[in-house]
Structure formats: structure tokens, C-alpha cells
Design a protein around this motif. Structure first.
Motif, PDB file in Angstrom:
ATOM      1  N   GLU A 161      29.089   8.138 -53.213  1.00  0.00           N
ATOM      2  CA  GLU A 161      28.663   6.957 -53.860  1.00  0.00           C
ATOM      3  C   GLU A 161      27.560   7.560 -54.791  1.00  0.00           C
ATOM      4  OE1 GLU A 161      27.537   5.442 -49.811  1.00  0.00           O
ATOM      5  OE2 GLU A 161      26.118   4.258 -51.329  1.00  0.00           O
ATOM      6  N   VAL A 162      27.558   5.927 -55.267  1.00  0.00           N
ATOM      7  CA  VAL A 162      25.905   5.968 -57.030  1.00  0.00           C
ATOM      8  C   VAL A 162      25.611   4.796 -56.412  1.00  0.00           C
ATOM      9  CG1 VAL A 162      25.765   5.771 -59.189  1.00  0.00           C
ATOM     10  CG2 VAL A 162      27.607   6.944 -57.883  1.00  0.00           C
ATOM     11  N   ASP A 163      24.061   4.759 -56.826  1.00  0.00           N
ATOM     12  CA  ASP A 163      23.512   4.206 -56.130  1.00  0.00           C
ATOM     13  C   ASP A 163      22.854   2.784 -57.699  1.00  0.00           C
ATOM     14  OD1 ASP A 163      21.042   3.391 -54.104  1.00  0.00           O
ATOM     15  OD2 ASP A 163      20.256   1.853 -56.707  1.00  0.00           O
ATOM     16  N   PRO A 164      23.932   1.707 -57.266  1.00  0.00           N
ATOM     17  CA  PRO A 164      23.817   1.462 -58.552  1.00  0.00           C
ATOM     18  C   PRO A 164      22.901   0.699 -59.491  1.00  0.00           C
ATOM     19  CG  PRO A 164      24.491  -0.624 -56.578  1.00  0.00           C
ATOM     20  CD  PRO A 164      24.659   0.968 -56.146  1.00  0.00           C
ATOM     21  N   GLY A 165      21.847   0.511 -58.151  1.00  0.00           N
ATOM     22  CA  GLY A 165      20.045   0.171 -59.201  1.00  0.00           C
ATOM     23  C   GLY A 165      19.633   1.473 -60.010  1.00  0.00           C
ATOM     24  N   THR A 166      19.813   2.316 -58.905  1.00  0.00           N
ATOM     25  CA  THR A 166      19.187   3.853 -59.449  1.00  0.00           C
ATOM     26  C   THR A 166      19.384   4.566 -60.094  1.00  0.00           C
ATOM     27  OG1 THR A 166      19.408   4.974 -57.036  1.00  0.00           O
ATOM     28  CG2 THR A 166      17.102   3.708 -57.320  1.00  0.00           C
ATOM     29  N   LYS A 167      20.956   4.115 -60.082  1.00  0.00           N
ATOM     30  CA  LYS A 167      22.138   5.376 -60.882  1.00  0.00           C
ATOM     31  C   LYS A 167      22.257   6.603 -60.297  1.00  0.00           C
ATOM     32  CE  LYS A 167      23.872   1.630 -63.099  1.00  0.00           C
ATOM     33  NZ  LYS A 167      24.560   1.342 -63.248  1.00  0.00           N
ATOM     34  N   LEU A 168      21.413   7.187 -58.963  1.00  0.00           N
ATOM     35  CA  LEU A 168      21.202   8.299 -58.100  1.00  0.00           C
ATOM     36  C   LEU A 168      22.345   8.290 -57.268  1.00  0.00           C
ATOM     37  CD1 LEU A 168      17.775   8.543 -57.632  1.00  0.00           C
ATOM     38  CD2 LEU A 168      18.896   9.554 -59.653  1.00  0.00           C
ATOM     39  N   MET A 169      22.996   9.497 -57.290  1.00  0.00           N
ATOM     40  CA  MET A 169      23.831   9.824 -56.587  1.00  0.00           C
ATOM     41  C   MET A 169      23.412  10.140 -54.557  1.00  0.00           C
ATOM     42  SD  MET A 169      26.919  11.325 -58.661  1.00  0.00           S
ATOM     43  CE  MET A 169      26.017  12.839 -59.520  1.00  0.00           C
ATOM     44  N   ARG A 170      24.242   9.944 -54.152  1.00  0.00           N
ATOM     45  CA  ARG A 170      23.337  10.457 -52.917  1.00  0.00           C
ATOM     46  C   ARG A 170      22.446  11.462 -52.556  1.00  0.00           C
ATOM     47  NH1 ARG A 170      24.686   6.851 -48.117  1.00  0.00           N
ATOM     48  NH2 ARG A 170      22.216   8.006 -47.784  1.00  0.00           N
ATOM     49  N   ASP A 171      22.397  13.112 -53.385  1.00  0.00           N
ATOM     50  CA  ASP A 171      22.162  14.039 -52.767  1.00  0.00           C
ATOM     51  C   ASP A 171      20.709  13.592 -54.275  1.00  0.00           C
ATOM     52  OD1 ASP A 171      23.255  14.352 -56.067  1.00  0.00           O
ATOM     53  OD2 ASP A 171      24.578  15.702 -55.450  1.00  0.00           O
ATOM     54  N   GLY A 172      20.992  12.674 -54.546  1.00  0.00           N
ATOM     55  CA  GLY A 172      19.840  12.569 -55.453  1.00  0.00           C
ATOM     56  C   GLY A 172      19.638  13.521 -56.947  1.00  0.00           C
ATOM     57  N   ALA A 173      21.115  13.146 -57.258  1.00  0.00           N
ATOM     58  CA  ALA A 173      21.364  13.720 -59.176  1.00  0.00           C
ATOM     59  C   ALA A 173      21.822  12.510 -59.609  1.00  0.00           C
ATOM     60  CB  ALA A 173      22.911  14.652 -58.767  1.00  0.00           C
ATOM     61  N   ASP A 174      21.187  12.495 -60.977  1.00  0.00           N
ATOM     62  CA  ASP A 174      21.862  11.655 -61.483  1.00  0.00           C
ATOM     63  C   ASP A 174      22.853  12.014 -62.379  1.00  0.00           C
ATOM     64  OD1 ASP A 174      21.212   9.294 -63.784  1.00  0.00           O
ATOM     65  OD2 ASP A 174      19.295  10.491 -64.537  1.00  0.00           O
ATOM     66  N   PHE A 175      23.680  10.266 -61.835  1.00  0.00           N
ATOM     67  CA  PHE A 175      25.096   9.947 -62.511  1.00  0.00           C
ATOM     68  C   PHE A 175      25.144  10.100 -63.881  1.00  0.00           C
ATOM     69  CE2 PHE A 175      28.261   6.381 -62.576  1.00  0.00           C
ATOM     70  CZ  PHE A 175      29.473   6.492 -62.737  1.00  0.00           C
ATOM     71  N   ARG A 176      24.098   9.847 -64.507  1.00  0.00           N
ATOM     72  CA  ARG A 176      24.464   9.403 -65.749  1.00  0.00           C
ATOM     73  C   ARG A 176      24.983  11.025 -66.769  1.00  0.00           C
ATOM     74  NH1 ARG A 176      19.304   5.604 -65.439  1.00  0.00           N
ATOM     75  NH2 ARG A 176      18.719   6.895 -64.106  1.00  0.00           N
ATOM     76  N   LEU A 177      24.582  11.932 -65.648  1.00  0.00           N
ATOM     77  CA  LEU A 177      24.665  13.220 -66.455  1.00  0.00           C
ATOM     78  C   LEU A 177      26.602  13.155 -66.449  1.00  0.00           C
ATOM     79  CD1 LEU A 177      21.797  15.388 -64.752  1.00  0.00           C
ATOM     80  CD2 LEU A 177      22.388  14.436 -67.033  1.00  0.00           C
ATOM     81  N   VAL A 178      27.279  12.371 -64.935  1.00  0.00           N
ATOM     82  CA  VAL A 178      28.153  12.565 -64.715  1.00  0.00           C
ATOM     83  C   VAL A 178      28.860  11.333 -66.524  1.00  0.00           C
ATOM     84  CG1 VAL A 178      30.430  11.965 -63.756  1.00  0.00           C
ATOM     85  CG2 VAL A 178      28.610  13.156 -62.917  1.00  0.00           C
ATOM     86  N   TYR A 179      28.776  10.500 -65.867  1.00  0.00           N
ATOM     87  CA  TYR A 179      29.198   8.982 -66.982  1.00  0.00           C
ATOM     88  C   TYR A 179      27.792   8.425 -67.833  1.00  0.00           C
ATOM     89  CZ  TYR A 179      31.692   5.392 -69.719  1.00  0.00           C
ATOM     90  OH  TYR A 179      32.423   3.818 -70.051  1.00  0.00           O
TER      91      TYR A 179
END
Lengths: 213, 213
Positions: free
Chosen positions: B29-47
Motif C-alpha cells: 500500500e502506498v499513501d497517495p498523499g505522502t507517497k510513503l508505504m506502510r513501513d515508512g519507505a519512500d515509494f518514489r524509490l520504486v518509481y
């Protein structure tokens, strides 16, 4: 095949693909303002929404609309031209790029910036996305000649969209990889032919509009 | 496969496709506002662009982005689920509809209407296209159960987008064929499961945001 197009519009990608594949086609010009064809007939009787490209396949079946669909259909008519990968994973990469160009660049940036009637807030929202969206493309093109391993219909589409940069007042100098790419693609015989022909048709379209005002 | 998604976002179409195809997947799950995943990691490192869906195939290769690409990739992992036609002409119809939903409905109408920060001019421009774009869909659905002959990933995407109508204040009652279609699709076991799960996740996401304000 019969291709309904407007000069220098996104339908130019299909003309490029047809020339690259050396496939014969009839080209029917649609005025983007009036939605009339050169013989005065209403293009909306062909496709109610009035959007180009529309492709009439030779099989007499329904017309095909939407750039990504038309481009892949043309590519699949001449597999030996290698305009679309057949390997499933690479085909997925093609889908990804066609979709990215269609949604993020074409619809997300250029349509609002090229629309003279768009509100300044609409243009400003589009402008705010230019840097991230073009950086992503530039990153992909670093060390590559084309979006995939070989020239594909995704390049035909990307080139067509990037060709609007000057008219949309989008400065691409921060991304030299894109400039080099545009030069590389425009040096292809089929691309140069399509661009020259459509530029001439576009100039004629503008002259007709001016003559009416 | 690993699917990066946000609850009730366009990535729900891929969850539907995975359930329809009975394919195992991990959901991140990715928070659409913060772009963080539930474990706190940054989704923008994935895309880097932070857009869902992103699919990590099991082959360990590059991630796949863009809805139309991800959906077709999932469909092709389980051909016997018939979520994407293999016949070339019908596949072109699938491309056409995926592209239409992505550009005309998702990007053209719903993104501006759902964005609370969008200027009124942006929303008004989107609203002016609702009637023509939904009429075209309704026309297609008259006398048909699904966009193509059988349920396909195009229906997974269309259903996901139409599910935003209430939030976007889009009244669909002028097009009863669309209402009937939504009811038909939502009665499918895989669709109901996906919708229920994502609605619950969405409620939890909203609660987390409220707890922070």
C-alpha cells in the motif's frame, strides 16, 4: 487501410508507422477546428467524438480509434518491420511507453498547453508537470537510441508529441538526451517524409483558416 | 508478483484482474498523499514519479508501470482466464478501450474533478466533456454485457474509474446502460472482493489522515 488525420496532430505517428512499414494507405484530412473533411463531409459521422487518428482497416470491420491501438494495429500488419516487439515482456514495455506518452505527455502536458482557450490555471497545472515528465523520458533515453531496443511505434508517437514543444513553449534544452533523440529520429527517412508532408499540409490548413477570417 | 497500489485508485483494476485470474500477489500500500508505504519507505524509490500501479514481476526484471501495460501483463500470465483477447483484431479493440478509459475518462475527466486543489476552470473544462465521453461508453454498452464480448481487463479498469463518479460529483443517471453495467460488474465475485477490501483500506487511510490533523 484508410487513415483519418489532421496535419501534425497525434495521427502523424500513424503516418510515420505506415511509412516505416512501407504499407499503402489512403489519407483523409480532417480540419481539427470544423471537424470537416476536405470534401466537406462531417468527420463526426465516422467517429462521433471527432478525434483523430481513426483507422479504417481493409477488412471492412469497425473503425479503430485511439493512438496506442491504431499504432499497434499498423505494426502488426507488417511484423517484419519490427515496429512492435512480439516477446510478451517487451510488448509490455511498449504498452507502458505508449500509455505514458498518451496520458502523461500528450493529455497531461501538451493538450492544455496547446489549447488557446485553456484557462491560465489549466496551463499552469500542466506546466508544473513538465520537468518531472520530461526528466523521466530523458533518463530512459540516456545511453539508448530509442525507447525500446529498436525503433518502434512508441518512438513514432513520442517524436510526434515532442514536435509540439515549440508551439507549446516547452523548453527542452534542460534535457539534451531528448534533443539528441529528436535529431536521431527525424533523420530517419520515413519520419522526415511524414514530417515534411504534414508540415506542408499544416501550412495549407492555416492559410485556409486565415483566408476565412 | 508484487503490486504497489493505493486504495480505490486506478490500481484497483489490477487487483480485480489478479483475483479474476486467481493469481497470487503481494500487495504493497502506498499513501497517495505522502507517497510513503506502510513501513515508512519512500515509494518514489520504486518509481520516481510516484504513480500507482507499479508491478514487480516475479522474473526480477524492471518494474512495470502504467495501467494498460500492467493489466495486459497480468492477463497474459493466465491466458485461460480470458481477460485479454489473443486474436489480433480483438486485441486492438482492447487497446482502444484501455486507451480511451485512460486518456478520455481517467485523465480527461476524473483526475481534474477529484483533485481538491484543481482550479475551477480546470474542473469546468473536465465537466464539459462528461456528457460526450460517457455517452460514447453507454452507446458501446447497449446490448452488451461488457466492453468486449467477454469480461476483460478493460472492464476492470472502466469499473474502477466509474467507481469514482460519486466522489467526483458525476451524475450517471442519464446513462442507464452504465448503471446496469456497474451493477453487473460489481456482482462478479472477484470484483466484489476487490472493492470490499479496498473500501476498507481506504477508510483506514482516511482515518489515519484525520488522526494526524
Amino acid at each position: 487501410m484508410k487513415l483519418y488525420f489532421s496535419p501534425l496532430a497525434c495521427s502523424m505517428a500513424t503516418r510515420i508507422a505506415l511509412y516505416e512499414a512501407d504499407l499503402p494507405a489512403e489519407f483523409v484530412e480532417v480540419d481539427p477546428g470544423t471537424k470537416l473533411m476536405r470534401d466537406g463531409a462531417d468527420f463526426r459521422l465516422v467517429y462521433e467524438l471527432g478525434l483523430v487518428p481513426v483507422l479504417q482497416p481493409d477488412d471492412g470491420g469497425d473503425v479503430l480509434t485511439e493512438n496506442a491501438a491504431v499504432l499497434q494495429y499498423v505494426a502488426d500488419q507488417r511484423p517484419e518491420a519490427l515496429l512492435a516487439p512480439t516477446d510478451a515482456r517487451r510488448r509490455a514495455d511498449l504498452h507502458q511507453w505508449l500509455c505514458y506518452i498518451g496520458t502523461e505527455l500528450h493529455k497531461g502536458i501538451f493538450i492544455p498547453l496547446l489549447n488557446p482557450e485553456a484557462h491560465e490555471a489549466v496551463k499552469s497545472s500542466a506546466r508544473s508537470k513538465v520537468a518531472s515528465r520530461l526528466s523521466w523520458v530523458a533518463k530512459r533515453l540516456e545511453g539508448r537510441d530509442y525507447l525500446l531496443n529498436e525503433f518502434s511505434v512508441a518512438d513514432a508517437y513520442l517524436f510526434t508529441v515532442l514536435n509540439w514543444a515549440t508551439a507549446a513553449d516547452v523548453d527542452m534544452t534542460p534535457w539534451p538526451a531528448i534533443g539528441t533523440y529528436v535529431a536521431r529520429v527525424s533523420a530517419r527517412k520515413a519520419v522526415a517524409r511524414a514530417l515534411n508532408e504534414e508540415a506542408a499540409l499544416y501550412a495549407a490548413e492555416v492559410a485556409r483558416h486565415l483566408a476565412k477570417t
